[in-house]
Design a protein around this motif. Sequence first.
Motif, PDB file in Angstrom:
ATOM      1  N   GLN A   1       0.835  -1.200   0.000  1.00 27.09           N
ATOM      2  CA  GLN A   1       0.000   0.000   0.000  1.00 27.09           C
ATOM      3  C   GLN A   1       0.870   1.250   0.000  1.00 27.09           C
ATOM      4  N   GLY A   2       0.259   2.363  -0.349  1.00 30.44           N
ATOM      5  CA  GLY A   2       0.947   3.630  -0.236  1.00 30.44           C
ATOM      6  C   GLY A   2       0.900   4.148   1.192  1.00 30.44           C
TER       7      GLY A   2
ATOM      8  N   PHE B   1      11.423  11.563   3.120  1.00 36.35           N
ATOM      9  CA  PHE B   1      11.062  10.460   3.993  1.00 36.35           C
ATOM     10  C   PHE B   1      12.289   9.817   4.634  1.00 36.35           C
TER      11      PHE B   1
ATOM     12  N   TYR C   1      -1.150  19.455  -7.434  1.00 40.84           N
ATOM     13  CA  TYR C   1       0.239  19.016  -7.355  1.00 40.84           C
ATOM     14  C   TYR C   1       0.242  17.504  -7.431  1.00 40.84           C
TER      15      TYR C   1
ATOM     16  N   TYR D   1       6.625   9.152  -6.545  1.00 40.52           N
ATOM     17  CA  TYR D   1       7.658   8.737  -5.617  1.00 40.52           C
ATOM     18  C   TYR D   1       8.184   7.361  -6.023  1.00 40.52           C
TER      19      TYR D   1
ATOM     20  N   PRO E   1       9.965   6.355   0.646  1.00 39.34           N
ATOM     21  CA  PRO E   1       9.724   6.895  -0.701  1.00 39.34           C
ATOM     22  C   PRO E   1      10.564   8.144  -0.934  1.00 39.34           C
TER      23      PRO E   1
ATOM     24  N   PHE F   1       4.931   5.191  -6.616  1.00 37.76           N
ATOM     25  CA  PHE F   1       3.661   5.700  -6.105  1.00 37.76           C
ATOM     26  C   PHE F   1       3.340   7.023  -6.785  1.00 37.76           C
TER      27      PHE F   1
ATOM     28  N   LYS G   1      -3.432  17.208   2.675  1.00 30.81           N
ATOM     29  CA  LYS G   1      -2.450  16.144   2.820  1.00 30.81           C
ATOM     30  C   LYS G   1      -2.186  15.515   1.464  1.00 30.81           C
ATOM     31  N   ILE G   2      -1.056  14.817   1.330  1.00 31.10           N
ATOM     32  CA  ILE G   2      -0.751  14.087   0.111  1.00 31.10           C
ATOM     33  C   ILE G   2      -1.500  12.766   0.140  1.00 31.10           C
TER      34      ILE G   2
ATOM     35  N   PHE H   1      -1.719   9.175  -1.554  1.00 29.09           N
ATOM     36  CA  PHE H   1      -0.902   8.277  -2.360  1.00 29.09           C
ATOM     37  C   PHE H   1      -1.753   7.199  -3.024  1.00 29.09           C
ATOM     38  N   GLY H   2      -1.335   6.783  -4.227  1.00 28.16           N
ATOM     39  CA  GLY H   2      -1.893   5.589  -4.832  1.00 28.16           C
ATOM     40  C   GLY H   2      -1.343   4.365  -4.122  1.00 28.16           C
ATOM     41  N   LYS H   3      -1.820   3.200  -4.535  1.00 26.12           N
ATOM     42  CA  LYS H   3      -1.419   1.976  -3.853  1.00 26.12           C
ATOM     43  C   LYS H   3      -0.071   1.437  -4.311  1.00 26.12           C
TER      44      LYS H   3
END
Lengths: 112, 114
Positions: free
Chosen positions: A41-42, A103, B32, B36, B44, B89, B101-102, B104-106
Amino acid sequence: EAGVVQSPRYKIIEKKQPVAFWCNPISGHNTLYWYLQNLGQGPELLIRYENEEAVDDSQLPKDRFSAERLKGVDSTLKIQPAELGDSAVYLCASSRQGNEQFFGPGTRLTVL
Amino acid sequence: QQQVKQSPQSLIVQKGGISIINCAYENTAFDYFPWYQQFPGKGPALLIAIRPDVSEKKEGRFTISFNKSAKQFSLHIMDSQPGDSATYFCAASRLGDRDDKIIFGKGTRLHILP
């Protein structure tokens, strides 16, 4: 420039035990984020700090999770008590005024 | 409306080929769109990002194509190399929005065959 530092890198605990993760952001970065990343998952945001103020903790399970960022630099994320479903990677990120997030390597938590 | 849908889930490409990963979003307020790259055991790292005022952005072998009307954007990796093997991602957010917030895709697990 040193990157985001997290410790420990790995943690294995039994369920119902407490656990804490530490994050040192990049120097000068006022915004700090804690993310949860499940396998495949992200990252999902848990909490965001602007300096020492938690500006978004809407996704933090407050019954068992807590976080602090005293003095607006280092941060600690705590889980008490841990549950099996908490097994995941906990990522810390930092940014300067909400720009690009950098990160850390994450802490991989395994709850047995 | 906050979702970012990413496909495929995994991708295998021959060395030298083109890797293409697609994403779709719903919230038209997003302005935006970063991509990543994440290697095993690492966090990431920002690879490339685009704002909706342009339809394409290229940095070296990496290109983002953006279709505002379709609410879709894609990452193209030209001349794919084994060192590109990683999880990618896509994400979306609203820059400058203090409360945003950002999302993210999976993720797409990319493997480049040597």
